[in-house]
Design an enzyme around this catalytic site. Structure first.
Site, PDB file in Angstrom:
ATOM      1  N   GLU A  47      29.677  36.660   8.246  1.00 44.03           N
ATOM      2  CA  GLU A  47      28.994  35.522   8.851  1.00 44.03           C
ATOM      3  C   GLU A  47      28.763  34.454   7.776  1.00 44.03           C
ATOM      4  O   GLU A  47      28.444  34.783   6.650  1.00 44.03           O
ATOM      5  CB  GLU A  47      27.634  36.030   9.383  1.00 44.03           C
ATOM      6  CG  GLU A  47      26.780  34.996  10.030  1.00 44.03           C
ATOM      7  CD  GLU A  47      27.507  34.309  11.159  1.00 44.03           C
ATOM      8  OE1 GLU A  47      27.916  34.998  12.108  1.00 44.03           O
ATOM      9  OE2 GLU A  47      27.671  33.074  11.088  1.00 44.03           O
ATOM     10  N   PHE A  48      28.930  33.196   8.150  1.00 41.10           N
ATOM     11  CA  PHE A  48      28.787  32.125   7.163  1.00 41.10           C
ATOM     12  C   PHE A  48      27.664  31.155   7.521  1.00 41.10           C
ATOM     13  O   PHE A  48      27.614  30.036   7.029  1.00 41.10           O
ATOM     14  CB  PHE A  48      30.113  31.358   7.013  1.00 41.10           C
ATOM     15  CG  PHE A  48      31.262  32.244   6.631  1.00 41.10           C
ATOM     16  CD1 PHE A  48      31.463  32.586   5.302  1.00 41.10           C
ATOM     17  CD2 PHE A  48      32.114  32.767   7.589  1.00 41.10           C
ATOM     18  CE1 PHE A  48      32.512  33.426   4.938  1.00 41.10           C
ATOM     19  CE2 PHE A  48      33.168  33.612   7.239  1.00 41.10           C
ATOM     20  CZ  PHE A  48      33.365  33.944   5.905  1.00 41.10           C
ATOM     21  N   CYS A 103      20.249  34.647  -0.064  1.00 41.16           N
ATOM     22  CA  CYS A 103      21.696  34.886  -0.114  1.00 41.16           C
ATOM     23  C   CYS A 103      22.333  34.565  -1.464  1.00 41.16           C
ATOM     24  O   CYS A 103      22.762  35.463  -2.176  1.00 41.16           O
ATOM     25  CB  CYS A 103      22.378  34.100   0.989  1.00 41.16           C
ATOM     26  SG  CYS A 103      21.763  34.543   2.619  1.00 41.16           S
TER      27      CYS A 103
HETATM   28  C1  UGA Z   1      24.079  30.277   2.243  1.00 42.89           C
HETATM   29  C2  UGA Z   1      25.481  29.734   2.548  1.00 42.89           C
HETATM   30  O1  UGA Z   1      25.447  28.305   2.502  1.00 42.89           O
HETATM   31  C3  UGA Z   1      25.941  30.179   3.942  1.00 42.89           C
HETATM   32  O2  UGA Z   1      27.251  29.736   4.188  1.00 42.89           O
HETATM   33  C4  UGA Z   1      25.882  31.710   4.003  1.00 42.89           C
HETATM   34  O3  UGA Z   1      26.260  32.196   5.269  1.00 42.89           O
HETATM   35  C5  UGA Z   1      24.476  32.166   3.698  1.00 42.89           C
HETATM   36  O4  UGA Z   1      24.088  31.700   2.382  1.00 42.89           O
HETATM   37  C6  UGA Z   1      24.466  33.666   3.730  1.00 42.89           C
HETATM   38  O5  UGA Z   1      25.125  34.297   2.896  1.00 42.89           O
HETATM   39  O6  UGA Z   1      23.886  34.250   4.672  1.00 42.89           O
HETATM   40  P1  UGA Z   1      21.598  29.550   2.949  1.00 42.89           P
HETATM   41  O7  UGA Z   1      21.119  30.650   2.061  1.00 42.89           O
HETATM   42  O8  UGA Z   1      21.014  29.399   4.305  1.00 42.89           O
HETATM   43  O9  UGA Z   1      23.191  29.694   3.183  1.00 42.89           O
HETATM   44  O10 UGA Z   1      21.336  28.204   2.178  1.00 42.89           O
HETATM   45  P2  UGA Z   1      22.196  26.998   1.567  1.00 42.89           P
HETATM   46  O11 UGA Z   1      22.189  25.873   2.499  1.00 42.89           O
HETATM   47  O12 UGA Z   1      23.497  27.498   1.066  1.00 42.89           O
HETATM   48  O13 UGA Z   1      21.278  26.619   0.320  1.00 42.89           O
HETATM   49  C7  UGA Z   1      21.060  27.577  -0.714  1.00 42.89           C
HETATM   50  C8  UGA Z   1      20.219  26.975  -1.824  1.00 42.89           C
HETATM   51  O14 UGA Z   1      20.976  26.023  -2.543  1.00 42.89           O
HETATM   52  C9  UGA Z   1      18.942  26.266  -1.369  1.00 42.89           C
HETATM   53  O15 UGA Z   1      17.878  26.658  -2.225  1.00 42.89           O
HETATM   54  C10 UGA Z   1      19.275  24.795  -1.543  1.00 42.89           C
HETATM   55  O16 UGA Z   1      18.141  24.017  -1.813  1.00 42.89           O
HETATM   56  C11 UGA Z   1      20.211  24.846  -2.741  1.00 42.89           C
HETATM   57  N1  UGA Z   1      21.148  23.693  -2.832  1.00 42.89           N
HETATM   58  C12 UGA Z   1      22.056  23.470  -1.852  1.00 42.89           C
HETATM   59  C13 UGA Z   1      21.095  22.871  -3.938  1.00 42.89           C
HETATM   60  O17 UGA Z   1      20.272  23.079  -4.861  1.00 42.89           O
HETATM   61  N2  UGA Z   1      21.964  21.816  -4.019  1.00 42.89           N
HETATM   62  C14 UGA Z   1      22.884  21.568  -3.073  1.00 42.89           C
HETATM   63  O18 UGA Z   1      23.661  20.600  -3.225  1.00 42.89           O
HETATM   64  C15 UGA Z   1      22.925  22.411  -1.945  1.00 42.89           C
END
Ligand code: UGA
Length: 433
Positions: free
Chosen positions: A151-152, A264
């Site tokens: 799942e993504f 994650c």
């Molecule tokens: C992440 C992946 O994006 C999903 O595709 C995946 O399915 C999921 O993990 C999982 O393995 O279940 P998620 O943990 O919901 O999703 O969050 P993200 O949107 O990826 O953000 C992760 C972290 O990175 C957050 O703390 C966010 O603030 C940070 N982030 C994100 C940054 O610091 N900079 C960015 O440019 C983007």
């Protein structure tokens, strides 16, 4: 079709509700009684936009039911999704697979008909093979096919990502029936033109961990550039914008700031490194250690920057922290960079008041010794420094003039580079990133 979803956390509850939305009859199994009772009443025990409406609709229609019984699950359908958690092991890098293992151990002996078990949880490469061998031992005169269907979805966009994913991936053993099953399960999604990549289980497992490792690397890359920008007096946001125009690079996931957290990315890159080590390929992923280091340095740097703007010591200072969720549109505080910074600042003698639009309850449970305010305004009362650590829309809309009346000193540290610097500077604030 009839199907069972094992585990109703962020992933499972979303998947179960979305499968019902696709027209299937779904039984969700959740072993924690309180969570089960909430879900059965059509309530979602966490914040995920759009999910409560979807869940309630399908609970009410009867297309989605919730149970705590594996026996009921075994009887209900021949297709099972594993959506239980795979957290980081305590004191180790590797993933804790006890919940995935328990699902197989409990379910398979109860099966009285052939079944397909589709794993959705993020697992180390080789897990499907191991589970498949174990299922063969446990199965009583039935064929159990295990395949991996990662799942993504992103928290905050979980419903949208499940119903309209970029791609579907299925890793199956040769000769299996899961491709036919998946084509039927995901029919409406495939009809939209969504690609379905059919491969073997280890490849599917690695697709998922590689995707998260790449995303984490992208974030740490821009944060490493941010460190150089600090030293050189350059603007990392403009660099991200400029390089992001190159379609090969892309602007997404190049937001510098406090770095990644959540349930994650941090644990997945560590589990990936641990697994590569077990396979004798540790060197291939040694760069992920640096990705992790860069990421953790962002938190330390935020504490240091706060101490610097406080004049060299945090002792006795009042610090307002806006945002405690690991990202906006989520109430998840697992490995939240914001809460980690809040805790470190408090340990250095400051009094810390936290406000988050959705994550207050979860934050209180994890960090009960921090102070919590019920509005952003209240959190900022007499603050020496205001830190914006999660880029909630509510914070972008704050009025710096009004807030300026509330604080002791007009100093704002924008940990997510999300505010409009000119607006805050014009209102007399010292703006720092
Ligand atoms: C992440 C992946 O994006 C999903 O595709 C995946 O399915 C999921 O993990 C999982 O393995 O279940 P998620 O943990 O919901 O999703 O969050 P993200 O949107 O990826 O953000 C992760 C972290 O990175 C957050 O703390 C966010 O603030 C940070 N982030 C994100 C940054 O610091 N900079 C960015 O440019 C983007």
């Amino acid at each position: 079709m009839r199907m069972v979803v094992l585990g109703l956390g962020y992933l499972g509850a979303t998947h179960a509700a979305c499968m019902a939305e696709l027209g299937h009859d779904v039984l969700g199994v959740e072993i924690v009684p309180e969570k089960r009772a909430q879900l059965a009443a059509g309530e979602v025990p966490f914040y995920e936009p759009g999910l409560p409406e979807l869940l309630k609709r399908h609970i009410d229609s009867g297309r989605l039911t919730v149970s705590g019984s594996y026996a009921e699950a075994a009887d209900f359908a021949d297709i099972f999704f594993i959506a239980v958690g795979t957290p980081q092991k305590k004191g180790e890098y590797s993933a804790d697979l006890q919940y995935v293992d328990a699902a197989i151990e409990e379910l398979v002996p109860l099966l009285t008909r052939d079944a397909i078990i589709l794993g959705k949880s993020t697992v180390p490469v080789g897990t499907a093979q191991r589970l498949s061998e174990r299922a063969d031992e446990l199965a009583k005169d039935v064929d159990v096919e295990i395949a991996w269907n990662p799942e993504f979805l992103r928290e905050g966009f979980a419903v949208q990502d499940t119903l309209h994913p970029d791609r579907l991936v299925l890793g199956m053993f040769a000769g299996g029936a899961s491709e036919t099953a998946c084509r039927e399960i995901y029919g409406p999604i495939l009809d939209e033109g969504t690609p379905l990549i059919v491969t073997d289980p280890p490849t599917a497992e690695l697709v998922k961990t590689s995707a998260n490792a790449f995303l984490a690397t992208k974030i740490s890359f821009i944060n490493a550039i941010a460190e150089v920008c600090d030293a050189a007096g350059a603007d990392v946001k403009s660099i991200a914008d400029a390089i992001g125009f190159d379609a090969r690079i892309g602007r997404k996931f190049l937001n510098a700031g406090l770095g990644f957290g959540g349930g994650c990315l941090p644990k997945d890159i560590r589990a990936f490194m641990a697994r590569a080590g077990e396979l004798g390929a540790a060197e291939a992923l040694s760069f992920l250690r640096e990705v992790d280091n860069v990421n953790m340095r962002r938190r330390t740097r935020m504490v240091e920057l706060t101490r610097e703007v406080c004049g060299g010591s945090l002792l006795g200072k009042r610090i307002a922290i806006l945002g405690s969720a690991f990202k906006p549109e989520s109430d998840d505080v697992r490995d939240s960079p914001a809460l980690n910074v809040a805790g470190q600042i408090q340990l250095q003698g400051a009094s810390v008041t936290v406000y988050d639009p959705k994550a207050m309850d979860n934050s209180r449970k994890l960090f009960p010794t921090l102070d919590y305010a019920i509005t952003a305004f209240d959190a900022c009362e007499k603050a020496d420094v205001v830190l914006v650590l999660t880029e909630w829309r509510e914070f972008l809309a704050l009025d710096p003039i009004e807030l300026g009346e509330q604080v002791r000193q007009r100093i704002v540290v924008d940990g997510r580079m999300c505010l409009d610097p000119a607006r805050w500077s014009d209102a007399g604030w010292q703006y720092r990133v």
